[in-house]
Design a protein around this motif. Structure first.
Motif, PDB file in Angstrom:
ATOM      1  N   GLU A 168       1.171  -1.405   0.259  1.00 30.83           N
ATOM      2  CA  GLU A 168      -0.015   0.014  -0.196  1.00 30.83           C
ATOM      3  C   GLU A 168       0.966   1.405   0.352  1.00 30.83           C
ATOM      4  OE1 GLU A 168      -3.646   0.360   0.030  1.00 30.83           O
ATOM      5  OE2 GLU A 168      -3.683  -1.661  -0.027  1.00 30.83           O
ATOM      6  N   ALA A 169       2.079   1.078   0.963  1.00 37.12           N
ATOM      7  CA  ALA A 169       2.422   2.014   0.780  1.00 37.12           C
ATOM      8  C   ALA A 169       3.401   3.004  -0.846  1.00 37.12           C
ATOM      9  CB  ALA A 169       4.220   1.586   1.637  1.00 37.12           C
ATOM     10  N   ASP A 170       3.429   1.779  -2.322  1.00 32.50           N
ATOM     11  CA  ASP A 170       4.392   2.044  -2.998  1.00 32.50           C
ATOM     12  C   ASP A 170       2.814   2.291  -3.954  1.00 32.50           C
ATOM     13  OD1 ASP A 170       6.967   2.065  -2.485  1.00 32.50           O
ATOM     14  OD2 ASP A 170       5.949  -0.334  -2.618  1.00 32.50           O
ATOM     15  N   TYR A 186     -10.050  11.400  -7.077  1.00 37.70           N
ATOM     16  CA  TYR A 186      -8.713  11.763  -6.733  1.00 37.70           C
ATOM     17  C   TYR A 186      -9.088  10.089  -7.030  1.00 37.70           C
ATOM     18  CZ  TYR A 186      -9.299  10.276  -1.526  1.00 37.70           C
ATOM     19  OH  TYR A 186     -10.284  10.150  -1.008  1.00 37.70           O
ATOM     20  N   GLU A 187      -8.206   9.370  -7.408  1.00 39.95           N
ATOM     21  CA  GLU A 187      -8.267   7.844  -7.286  1.00 39.95           C
ATOM     22  C   GLU A 187      -6.450   7.266  -7.500  1.00 39.95           C
ATOM     23  OE1 GLU A 187      -9.689   4.389 -11.107  1.00 39.95           O
ATOM     24  OE2 GLU A 187      -9.907   6.454 -10.924  1.00 39.95           O
ATOM     25  N   THR A 188      -6.422   6.132  -6.777  1.00 42.45           N
ATOM     26  CA  THR A 188      -4.845   5.705  -6.789  1.00 42.45           C
ATOM     27  C   THR A 188      -4.722   4.350  -6.859  1.00 42.45           C
ATOM     28  OG1 THR A 188      -5.470   4.731  -4.449  1.00 42.45           O
ATOM     29  CG2 THR A 188      -4.243   6.609  -4.467  1.00 42.45           C
ATOM     30  N   SER A 189      -3.940   3.531  -7.139  1.00 36.75           N
ATOM     31  CA  SER A 189      -3.479   2.789  -7.832  1.00 36.75           C
ATOM     32  C   SER A 189      -3.753   1.675  -6.697  1.00 36.75           C
ATOM     33  CB  SER A 189      -1.282   2.023  -8.230  1.00 36.75           C
ATOM     34  OG  SER A 189      -0.423   2.640  -7.404  1.00 36.75           O
ATOM     35  N   ASN A 190      -3.901   1.241  -6.108  1.00 36.08           N
ATOM     36  CA  ASN A 190      -4.870   0.561  -4.942  1.00 36.08           C
ATOM     37  C   ASN A 190      -5.940   0.297  -4.864  1.00 36.08           C
ATOM     38  OD1 ASN A 190      -4.332   3.144  -3.321  1.00 36.08           O
ATOM     39  ND2 ASN A 190      -3.679   1.890  -1.808  1.00 36.08           N
ATOM     40  N   GLN A 221     -14.029   5.603  -1.509  1.00 33.60           N
ATOM     41  CA  GLN A 221     -14.056   4.191  -1.514  1.00 33.60           C
ATOM     42  C   GLN A 221     -12.695   3.058  -1.600  1.00 33.60           C
ATOM     43  OE1 GLN A 221     -16.208   3.847  -5.966  1.00 33.60           O
ATOM     44  NE2 GLN A 221     -14.190   3.074  -6.507  1.00 33.60           N
ATOM     45  N   TYR A 222     -13.031   2.450  -0.569  1.00 29.59           N
ATOM     46  CA  TYR A 222     -11.486   1.595  -0.631  1.00 29.59           C
ATOM     47  C   TYR A 222     -11.665  -0.795  -0.298  1.00 29.59           C
ATOM     48  CZ  TYR A 222     -12.303   2.035   4.184  1.00 29.59           C
ATOM     49  OH  TYR A 222     -12.638   1.960   5.679  1.00 29.59           O
ATOM     50  N   THR A 223     -10.567  -0.820  -0.325  1.00 23.65           N
ATOM     51  CA  THR A 223     -11.215  -2.295  -0.071  1.00 23.65           C
ATOM     52  C   THR A 223     -10.273  -2.089   1.325  1.00 23.65           C
ATOM     53  OG1 THR A 223     -11.159  -2.937  -2.846  1.00 23.65           O
ATOM     54  CG2 THR A 223     -10.478  -4.439  -1.390  1.00 23.65           C
ATOM     55  N   ALA A 224     -11.502  -2.907   1.905  1.00 22.57           N
ATOM     56  CA  ALA A 224     -11.138  -3.063   3.296  1.00 22.57           C
ATOM     57  C   ALA A 224      -9.514  -4.545   3.156  1.00 22.57           C
ATOM     58  CB  ALA A 224     -11.864  -3.445   4.873  1.00 22.57           C
ATOM     59  N   ASP A 244      -9.624  -6.618   4.304  1.00 22.71           N
ATOM     60  CA  ASP A 244     -10.168  -8.347   4.221  1.00 22.71           C
ATOM     61  C   ASP A 244     -11.093  -8.673   3.196  1.00 22.71           C
ATOM     62  OD1 ASP A 244     -12.382  -7.175   4.592  1.00 22.71           O
ATOM     63  OD2 ASP A 244     -13.784  -8.303   5.789  1.00 22.71           O
ATOM     64  N   GLY A 245     -10.828  -7.618   2.242  1.00 18.39           N
ATOM     65  CA  GLY A 245     -10.559  -7.736   0.928  1.00 18.39           C
ATOM     66  C   GLY A 245     -12.636  -7.198   0.225  1.00 18.39           C
ATOM     67  N   THR A 246     -12.977  -6.632   1.709  1.00 15.78           N
ATOM     68  CA  THR A 246     -14.352  -6.307   1.601  1.00 15.78           C
ATOM     69  C   THR A 246     -14.554  -5.003   0.792  1.00 15.78           C
ATOM     70  OG1 THR A 246     -15.302  -6.755   3.988  1.00 15.78           O
ATOM     71  CG2 THR A 246     -16.813  -5.624   2.410  1.00 15.78           C
ATOM     72  N   PRO A 247     -15.447  -4.842  -0.457  1.00 22.14           N
ATOM     73  CA  PRO A 247     -14.884  -3.364  -0.829  1.00 22.14           C
ATOM     74  C   PRO A 247     -15.804  -1.947   0.260  1.00 22.14           C
ATOM     75  CG  PRO A 247     -16.623  -4.967  -2.243  1.00 22.14           C
ATOM     76  CD  PRO A 247     -15.595  -5.822  -1.257  1.00 22.14           C
ATOM     77  N   ILE A 248     -15.769  -1.105   0.239  1.00 22.69           N
ATOM     78  CA  ILE A 248     -16.121  -0.145   1.510  1.00 22.69           C
ATOM     79  C   ILE A 248     -16.618   0.746   0.165  1.00 22.69           C
ATOM     80  CG2 ILE A 248     -15.773   1.294   3.036  1.00 22.69           C
ATOM     81  CD1 ILE A 248     -15.837  -1.832   4.394  1.00 22.69           C
ATOM     82  N   GLN A 249     -17.729   1.315   0.165  1.00 31.12           N
ATOM     83  CA  GLN A 249     -18.182   2.668  -0.065  1.00 31.12           C
ATOM     84  C   GLN A 249     -18.726   4.205   0.815  1.00 31.12           C
ATOM     85  OE1 GLN A 249     -19.593   2.154  -4.263  1.00 31.12           O
ATOM     86  NE2 GLN A 249     -19.407   4.675  -4.346  1.00 31.12           N
ATOM     87  N   ILE A 250     -18.634   4.450   0.820  1.00 29.09           N
ATOM     88  CA  ILE A 250     -18.832   6.541   1.643  1.00 29.09           C
ATOM     89  C   ILE A 250     -19.654   7.070   0.730  1.00 29.09           C
ATOM     90  CG2 ILE A 250     -19.010   6.854   4.012  1.00 29.09           C
ATOM     91  CD1 ILE A 250     -16.591   5.342   4.504  1.00 29.09           C
ATOM     92  N   THR A 251     -20.696   7.294   0.956  1.00 32.62           N
ATOM     93  CA  THR A 251     -21.009   8.550  -0.152  1.00 32.62           C
ATOM     94  C   THR A 251     -21.455   9.048   1.369  1.00 32.62           C
ATOM     95  OG1 THR A 251     -23.698   8.015   0.238  1.00 32.62           O
ATOM     96  CG2 THR A 251     -22.202   7.694  -1.945  1.00 32.62           C
ATOM     97  N   TYR A 252     -21.519  10.592   1.777  1.00 30.59           N
ATOM     98  CA  TYR A 252     -21.742  11.913   2.487  1.00 30.59           C
ATOM     99  C   TYR A 252     -22.198  12.691   2.040  1.00 30.59           C
ATOM    100  CZ  TYR A 252     -17.220  13.033   1.106  1.00 30.59           C
ATOM    101  OH  TYR A 252     -15.605  13.873   1.058  1.00 30.59           O
TER     102      TYR A 252
END
Length: 169
Positions: free
Chosen positions: A46-48, A67-71, A98-101, A103-111
């Motif tokens: 994740e650091a890279d 923004y969007e990152t490679s991970n 949005q990101y992946t936890a 444990d592999g679970t996709p997490i999406q938050i709207t606010y």
């Protein structure tokens, strides 16, 4: 002469004991280093992560960024000034992340964030338990049947609740 022999023997035994203890401490230190959990020191992939996309538009009365990152981490937010120049001037914000936890679970938050506070939504967020039926009945009774309070409404400012308690006996 026996005294000298005794002193030499005791000194030898102490030195031998000290040598054995030094060896024991050294072995114990090696075992501690081998058994130590150093997983927090190991560099995570994740650091890279690389930034793939990043945009921002900032104006005096509104802004937006994304923004969007490679991970797989991504986010966007926009905000605008409400009631400009008035006493109740505020910024209203909408966004998502949005990101992946781990444990592999996709997490999406709207606010939304506005005069009513920060209001996140996401399937992973905890939800309150349902209101028990007897509490729901009490709220309905207070709303529809309870005598008005000093202020004329049927809210539960304490006087209405007292009147309800007296009515119920």
């Amino acid at each position: 002469m026996a005294n000298a022999y005794f002193i030499i023997t005791v000194t030898h035994r102490l030195l031998t004991l000290t040598h054995k203890m030094k060896s024991f401490v050294a072995i114990l230190a090696v075992v501690a280093v081998v058994a130590a959990d150093v997983s927090h020191i190991v560099r995570s992939p994740e650091a890279d992560a690389q930034v793939l996309r990043q945009e921002a538009d900032v104006l005096p009365d509104r802004y937006s960024y994304s923004y969007e990152t490679s991970n797989g981490i991504a986010g966007q937010e926009s905000g605008q000034l409400k009631n400009a120049g008035r006493e109740d001037e505020a910024i209203e914000v909408q966004g998502s992340n949005q990101y992946t936890a781990p444990d592999g679970t996709p997490i999406q938050i709207t606010y939304v964030a506005n005069e009513f506070g920060y209001q996140p939504q996401g399937s992973h967020l905890p939800t309150p338990p349902p209101i028990p039926e007897y509490i729901q009945r009490s709220l309905e009774y207070t709303r529809n049947v309870a005598p008005p309070t000093k202020t004329g409404d049927r809210s539960s400012d304490g006087i209405g609740i007292l009147a309800i308690a007296q009515r119920l006996g």
